[in-house]
Design a protein around this motif. Sequence first.
Motif, PDB file in Angstrom:
ATOM      1  N   PRO A   7       0.836  -1.208   0.000  1.00  0.00           N
ATOM      2  CA  PRO A   7       0.000   0.000   0.000  1.00  0.00           C
ATOM      3  C   PRO A   7       0.870   1.258   0.000  1.00  0.00           C
ATOM      4  O   PRO A   7       2.006   1.233   0.458  1.00  0.00           O
ATOM      5  CB  PRO A   7      -0.804  -0.113   1.292  1.00  0.00           C
ATOM      6  N   ASP A  14      -7.244   6.869   0.420  1.00  0.00           N
ATOM      7  CA  ASP A  14      -7.810   5.778  -0.363  1.00  0.00           C
ATOM      8  C   ASP A  14      -8.463   6.397  -1.603  1.00  0.00           C
ATOM      9  O   ASP A  14      -9.064   7.466  -1.513  1.00  0.00           O
ATOM     10  CB  ASP A  14      -8.858   5.059   0.499  1.00  0.00           C
ATOM     11  N   SER A  16     -11.140   5.909  -2.943  1.00  0.00           N
ATOM     12  CA  SER A  16     -12.582   6.115  -2.773  1.00  0.00           C
ATOM     13  C   SER A  16     -12.905   7.548  -2.358  1.00  0.00           C
ATOM     14  O   SER A  16     -14.024   8.009  -2.567  1.00  0.00           O
ATOM     15  CB  SER A  16     -13.138   5.142  -1.741  1.00  0.00           C
ATOM     16  N   THR A  17     -11.945   8.266  -1.793  1.00  0.00           N
ATOM     17  CA  THR A  17     -12.210   9.639  -1.352  1.00  0.00           C
ATOM     18  C   THR A  17     -12.386  10.594  -2.517  1.00  0.00           C
ATOM     19  O   THR A  17     -12.956  11.666  -2.348  1.00  0.00           O
ATOM     20  CB  THR A  17     -11.084  10.171  -0.447  1.00  0.00           C
ATOM     21  N   CYS A  28      -9.810   5.498   8.266  1.00  0.00           N
ATOM     22  CA  CYS A  28      -9.994   4.050   8.214  1.00  0.00           C
ATOM     23  C   CYS A  28      -9.909   3.523   9.642  1.00  0.00           C
ATOM     24  O   CYS A  28      -9.065   3.961  10.418  1.00  0.00           O
ATOM     25  CB  CYS A  28      -8.897   3.438   7.341  1.00  0.00           C
ATOM     26  N   ARG A  33      -5.968   5.864   7.556  1.00  0.00           N
ATOM     27  CA  ARG A  33      -5.862   6.535   6.253  1.00  0.00           C
ATOM     28  C   ARG A  33      -7.211   7.163   5.928  1.00  0.00           C
ATOM     29  O   ARG A  33      -8.253   6.642   6.285  1.00  0.00           O
ATOM     30  CB  ARG A  33      -5.517   5.485   5.194  1.00  0.00           C
ATOM     31  N   THR A  35     -10.483   7.715   4.100  1.00  0.00           N
ATOM     32  CA  THR A  35     -11.260   6.831   3.236  1.00  0.00           C
ATOM     33  C   THR A  35     -12.716   7.252   3.236  1.00  0.00           C
ATOM     34  O   THR A  35     -13.145   8.065   4.056  1.00  0.00           O
ATOM     35  CB  THR A  35     -11.122   5.360   3.692  1.00  0.00           C
ATOM     36  N   CYS A  46     -10.256   1.147   4.590  1.00  0.00           N
ATOM     37  CA  CYS A  46      -9.721   1.462   3.266  1.00  0.00           C
ATOM     38  C   CYS A  46      -9.560   0.154   2.490  1.00  0.00           C
ATOM     39  O   CYS A  46      -9.667  -0.939   3.055  1.00  0.00           O
ATOM     40  CB  CYS A  46      -8.387   2.203   3.387  1.00  0.00           C
ATOM     41  N   GLN A  47      -9.283   0.266   1.199  1.00  0.00           N
ATOM     42  CA  GLN A  47      -9.200  -0.948   0.374  1.00  0.00           C
ATOM     43  C   GLN A  47      -8.061  -1.864   0.808  1.00  0.00           C
ATOM     44  O   GLN A  47      -8.139  -3.070   0.649  1.00  0.00           O
ATOM     45  CB  GLN A  47      -9.063  -0.583  -1.094  1.00  0.00           C
ATOM     46  N   TRP A  48      -7.000  -1.315   1.407  1.00  0.00           N
ATOM     47  CA  TRP A  48      -5.871  -2.154   1.819  1.00  0.00           C
ATOM     48  C   TRP A  48      -6.166  -2.888   3.127  1.00  0.00           C
ATOM     49  O   TRP A  48      -5.705  -3.989   3.325  1.00  0.00           O
ATOM     50  CB  TRP A  48      -4.603  -1.313   1.934  1.00  0.00           C
TER      51      TRP A  48
END
Length: 68
Positions: A7, A14, A16-17, A28, A33, A35, A46-48
């Motif tokens: 990451p 992220d 998505s923001t 997150c 992070r 997100t 977050c995706q990670w």
Amino acid sequence: MTSTPPPPPLSEPDPSTFTCPGSLVGPCSGCQRRTHKYGNGGLPLCQWCMRPARESWGSTVRFTSTRP
């Protein structure tokens, strides 16, 4: 077997923001992070952080809406 890239630094949000209003951006719950926190399609991870969580859930977990 392909390995996933590491990451980016926590200072980078992220992705998505970039598609949600600023009022729906938050930390997150795993790594802090920025997100897409809540709202339409938002997740508190977050995706990670979501990837290992999903793997530990298995294939039987499904989303159930709590809204009437």
